[in-house]
Design an enzyme around this catalytic site. Structure first.
Site, short mmCIF file in Angstrom:
data_model
loop_
_atom_site.label_atom_id
_atom_site.label_comp_id
_atom_site.label_asym_id
_atom_site.label_seq_id
_atom_site.Cartn_x
_atom_site.Cartn_y
_atom_site.Cartn_z
N ASP A 34 -1.84 6.87 2.64
CA ASP A 34 -2.72 6.76 1.48
C ASP A 34 -4.00 6.08 1.94
OD1 ASP A 34 -1.77 4.10 1.63
OD2 ASP A 34 -0.51 4.31 -0.15
N ASN A 40 9.90 2.85 11.82
CA ASN A 40 8.75 3.04 10.95
C ASN A 40 8.00 1.72 10.82
OD1 ASN A 40 7.32 4.79 9.07
ND2 ASN A 40 8.21 3.59 7.39
N GLU A 69 9.63 -1.76 9.73
CA GLU A 69 8.79 -2.96 9.84
C GLU A 69 9.46 -4.10 10.60
OE1 GLU A 69 7.61 -3.83 5.82
OE2 GLU A 69 6.48 -1.98 5.62
N HIS A 75 -1.00 3.25 5.75
CA HIS A 75 -1.66 2.78 4.53
C HIS A 75 -3.04 2.31 4.98
CE1 HIS A 75 1.99 3.09 2.25
NE2 HIS A 75 2.63 2.37 3.15
N GLU A 101 3.58 7.39 5.41
CA GLU A 101 3.26 6.82 4.08
C GLU A 101 1.76 6.83 3.84
OE1 GLU A 101 5.16 3.00 3.55
OE2 GLU A 101 6.95 3.63 4.63
C1 XIL Z 1 6.68 0.23 -1.73
C2 XIL Z 1 6.79 1.07 -2.99
O1 XIL Z 1 5.75 2.00 -2.98
C3 XIL Z 1 6.70 0.19 -4.21
O2 XIL Z 1 6.95 0.95 -5.38
C4 XIL Z 1 7.70 -0.94 -4.14
O3 XIL Z 1 7.53 -1.82 -5.22
C5 XIL Z 1 7.55 -1.71 -2.83
O4 XIL Z 1 7.64 -0.80 -1.74
N1 XIL Z 1 5.92 0.18 3.33
C6 XIL Z 1 7.08 0.83 3.08
C7 XIL Z 1 7.41 1.29 1.70
O5 XIL Z 1 7.82 1.15 4.02
O6 XIL Z 1 8.77 1.26 1.44
C8 XIL Z 1 6.69 0.47 0.66
O7 XIL Z 1 6.92 1.05 -0.62
C9 XIL Z 1 5.23 0.39 1.00
C10 XIL Z 1 4.99 -0.26 2.33
#
Ligand code: XIL
Length: 883
Positions: free
Chosen positions: A449, A382, A340, A418, A447
């Protein structure tokens, strides 16, 4: 049975049948009590109002002949506040810690066309009174509407207290401060038939052990985020691990977990993961070496708490990365080296890394340190919100290109993904994957979802069957695209951010989310079954608009039928059996249905089913109707097909929803529009839904008489009538802009003339530039999320084109600037429908107006003034193809 449907059309239909998704209107269906539930309270107000009273100065009383079955209803009037409401003390009904299904019917007769209503409780579990909205919905005027919710009563603060906690239930209109209350906020209303059923406590969550591994459906690795506890044999989630062949820690390899104090590294959890993975022959992703969140507090400061120098920070980065990566050398397939680092507007993220080090040099340093420590690990950058086009995606693309040009060892781009059910589209993601792959790097979806909410602020919702199916279909389309991209060498791995909804980071207090493949009960969801065995999916509820015919419909030949969309009747196997249209007025629901059947026999018939209040219950309601018309009574019969017209006795109310199905019987075999189990006689649970809508704004496209050259000039447009764009959606735009439309077998052509004397494309975001947009919903299903046939095309005055869905390869456009404005000529591919005279498609046009500084100063549309067209097709107008 007839089979003259062309193979292209048949393919289209088989796609459409599963894509004709819900959601253009929220279902207010009320399911009956489900098995195992125990009815613990009911009042249909036929005898008395026992215990029901007021909360303030309002009046609550029983009224005769007003109820849903013609009997008594409870009436609240003389309301002065939004919270003035019929109230019932449920202290002895709703017990602490237990879950209940609460249903109530609501109706109002005065004021606005429709109004929101909330189901609320006031509850004190020993910590003070809380006022909580537990459910609700929109109710059209004059229409008994069922609202239902599931509510879990908070447990007692003091479990040893012998007292029951006071809890009261009421139905109110949405809250407004006293000083801004308008008459429509405090309308009088009725309620009827309140039911409360106790839901048995959920069975302990258990993993299904006899279903195929999810990853076995794909020829690329599919992974999941895990926590270290799941690795242990006895953990309830352990059994889900076998569905995946790659793992990543959700949190336990982040910076704060790995090096809580300087020089103190914690390897135990990571060791356990690589060990477990290697024993199972699975891959590991490492997440993440550098991030602006979840870093140890010492990382950017010295002992005195002052910010460290550039040199110190560079050394710390280098030490952190080399120590960890060399520890796991050879055991981690891919590392998210930096996470990020780009902002939404395309600038580098203003993190302590950037502010202390002063440039993107820290990124290069991180990658070099990782490469030196493990030359074989794949090194990834990422990020989120890069799976759709925009300034952020552009910036990351440029950054990766720059790093590669500088010889920085970067191997891959991770799209976090996401996403939600509407946005980004599968097409957006496909474009993103191809774009990053074109840089010659690996692409992982890291990631994944899919939230069921459109935004962070959307209120909690029940993930009914429609929602879970919509999600399943999107997952299916997405993984089809992933497979194609993998075959093209563009995509290497897909990782979910968790396996089951219960552990998802998307859950918020009071607003659970449902973004993953397995449920909170650890059971496979429709999103899993759509891959494993689609026959196990519940029957979808198709939701379609029915348009208002203010002057009624005289019969089959009434020309108004041209303005009604035709919906195909397609069997489970994708075969087309016929089609139907509907229209409504205040007394009738008009239906026109055609059965494709070239073997006439005496038992041929078409049957219509309507459940006027869309209850969708195991047993259909008493006011349901069914009307059958045998072929011998058909209004038209060509031998190949026959058509029947019927005016059904259904009271039409704007915005109301009715349960609806059509069944075509052909010599003993029965084919339904919605209930493939053909149980319409008994149960309405699988009826489709019709939403009563006004007649949409319409325009026409003429069939092109010759070739249309896409040259931005009006040579082939002289005799086409322009359609003015008069809807001022936002800000300031000039009057006088217009478009014209034509069509042929492959394209819808649109020619815009935009009034705009000051042209500007300085903004990075394309929608801020002077540009036009075309929205098209080819199957006219007007869904509130994008289906594959839905698209938004945006063309700047310089002919810079951006896509949201749609067909990038076939789309064509050309622009031309003229004094006082610009012209845009486009060819929009029609690939999901067979273009023919009479076809109706959802359609809108838009102008984005940039001011002198490059900021968007105004938006003008043909129809839709919501500015939501980029994710919601329900507000579009309609374009009709004519000769
Ligand atoms: C999130 C986890 O899922 C949570 O449990 C934690 O509290 C915060 O981080 N982008 C990312 C991940 O790269 O590391 C994040 O994970 C979600 C967003």
């Amino acid at each position: 049975m007839n089979s003259f449907v062309s193979s292209k059309f048949r393919y289209i239909l088989s796609v459409l049948v599963v894509l004709f998704m819900v959601v253009s209107c929220v279902s207010t269906s009320g399911t009956a009590k489900e098995s195992g539930e125990e009815l613990v309270y009911q009042n249909d107000f036929e005898k008395d109002a026992l215990g029901w009273g007021t909360r303030g100065s309002e009046t609550v009383e029983l009224v005769d002949k007003a109820g849903i079955d013609g009997g008594q209803a409870l009436y609240v009037h003389e309301r002065e506040k939004t919270w003035n409401a019929p109230f019932y003390d449920m202290t002895e009904v709703l017990l602490p810690g237990a879950s209940y299904r609460i249903g109530v019917w609501v109706k109002f007769e005065e004021g606005p066309q429709s109004s929101g209503f909330n189901m609320s409780v006031q509850v004190d579990n020993g910590t003070g009174m809380q006022y909580v909205t537990i459910g609700g919905g929109r109710v059209p005027k004059n229409y008994w509407t069922y609202m239902e919710t599931v509510y879990t009563v908070p447990p007692k603060a003091d479990p040893n207290s012998a007292f029951l906690n006071p809890i009261g239930f009421y139905i109110e209109t949405p809250w407004k401060p006293d000083e801004s209350i308008q008459p429509e906020d405090i309308i009088s209303f009725y309620i009827d038939n309140v039911t409360v059923s106790k839901i048995p406590p959920a069975a302990p969550a258990a993993v299904e052990t006899d279903i195929p591994e999810f990853s076995s459906f794909f020829d690329f690795p599919v992974g999941t985020a895990v926590n270290s506890q799941y690795l242990k044999d006895g953990h309830k989630r352990h059994g889900l691990l076998r569905h995946f062949n790659a793992y990543v820690y959700e949190n336990e390899m982040k910076m704060d977990a790995m090096q809580p104090r300087e020089g103190e590294f914690k390897f135990a959890n990571g060791d356990a993961l690589v060990e477990y993975a290697s024993s199972q022959g699975k891959l590991v992703r490492g997440h993440t070496l550098l991030w602006h969140n979840q870093y140890p507090s010492w990382f950017f400061t010295d002992d005195e708490g002052n910010e460290v120098s550039k040199e110190v920070l560079m050394n710390r980065i280098e030490a952190h990365i080399s120590t960890i990566v060399s520890h796991y050398k050879g055991q981690i397939y891919a590392w998210d080296v930096v996470n990020e680092v780009v902002e939404y507007d395309g600038s580098l993220r203003n993190s302590p890394y950037l502010s202390i080090i002063g440039s993107e040099e820290y990124i290069a340093l991180a990658f070099r340190a990782a490469r030196a420590a493990d030359p074989d690990a794949k090194l990834f950058i990422n990020d989120y919100n890069i799976a759709f086009s925009g300034a952020k995606q552009d910036a990351l693309y440029e950054l990766v290109k720059r790093l590669k040009d500088q010889g920085v060892p970067i191997d891959g781009v991770g799209l976090q993904a996401h996403i939600n059910m509407g946005h980004p589209t599968v097409g957006n993601m496909e474009t993103a994957i191809e774009r990053f792959a074109s840089l010659g790097v690996d692409v992982h979806v890291t990631e994944l979802d899919m939230s069921v909410y459109a935004s962070e602020n959307e209120a909690a919702k029940d993930p009914g069957r429609e929602v879970l199916l919509t999600q399943a279909y999107k997952y299916r389309d997405m993984f089809e695209m992933f497979s194609e991209q993998h075959a093209k060498g563009n995509l290497d791995m897909v990782v979910f951010w968790g396996a089951d909804d219960g552990m998802s980071w998307k859950n918020q207090p009071g607003r659970p989310d449902y973004p993953l493949l397995f449920g909170k009960d650890l059971q496979a969801k429709p999103a899993y079954w759509i891959f494993a065995d689609p026959a196990r999916l519940p029957i979808n509820i198709q939701v379609r608009d029915s348009n208002q015919a203010v002057d009624g419909v005289s019969g089959m030949d009434d020309p108004i039928w041209e303005n009604a969309s035709s919906y195909p009747i397609v069997g489970r196997d994708g075969t087309l059996y016929g089609s139907f249209k509907t229209l409504w007025d205040d007394k009738k629901l008009y239906v026109l249905a055609t059965a494709l059947d070239n073997t006439s026999d005496s038992s041929d018939e078409i049957v219509f089913y309507v459940e006027p209040r869309n209850v969708k219950a195991d047993e259909r309601t008493k006011d349901s109707i069914d009307v059958s018309v045998s072929r011998s009574k058909a209004d038209a019969d060509t031998g190949e097909s026959y058509t029947v017209f019927k005016a059904l006795n259904v009271e039409g109310i704007l915005d109301a929803k009715v349960g609806f199905d059509v069944v075509v019987s052909d010599n003993g075999s029965v084919h339904s529009w919605n209930d493939f189990d053909n149980l319409q006689e008994d149960s309405s649970i699988n009826y489709g839904t019709l939403c009563m809508k006004p007649m949409p704004v319409m325009c026409t496209a003429k069939r092109a008489t010759g070739n249309i050259r896409i040259d931005g000039r009006d040579s082939e447009w002289g005799d086409i009538t322009p359609v003015p764009m008069e809807v001022e959606t936002q800000g300031y735009t000039l009057e006088g802009s217009q478009f014209r439309a034509q069509w042929d077998d492959n394209y819808l052509y649109v020619y815009f003339e935009v009034q705009d004397s000051l042209l500007n494309d300085n903004a990075r975001d394309p929608w801020e530039q002077d540009s036009v947009e075309v929205f098209i919903d080819q199957n006219n299903a007007k869904t509130s999320t994008y289906e594959p046939d839905d698209a938004q095309y945006r063309i700047s005055f310089k002919n810079f084109v951006t896509f949201n869905g749609g067909y990038e390869d076939e789309f064509m456009s050309k622009t031309r600037v003229f004094p006082g404005g610009y012209a845009v000529e486009v060819a929009v591919p029609l690939k999901d429908v067979s273009p023919e005279v009479g076809l109706l498609m959802g359609f809108d046009t838009q102008i984005n107006e940039a001011d002198a500084s490059g900021v968007r100063a105004g938006i003008r549309n043909w129809v839709n003034d919501t500015n939501m067209g980029y994710q919601d097709m329900s507000g579009l107008g309609v374009i009709m193809l004519v000769e």
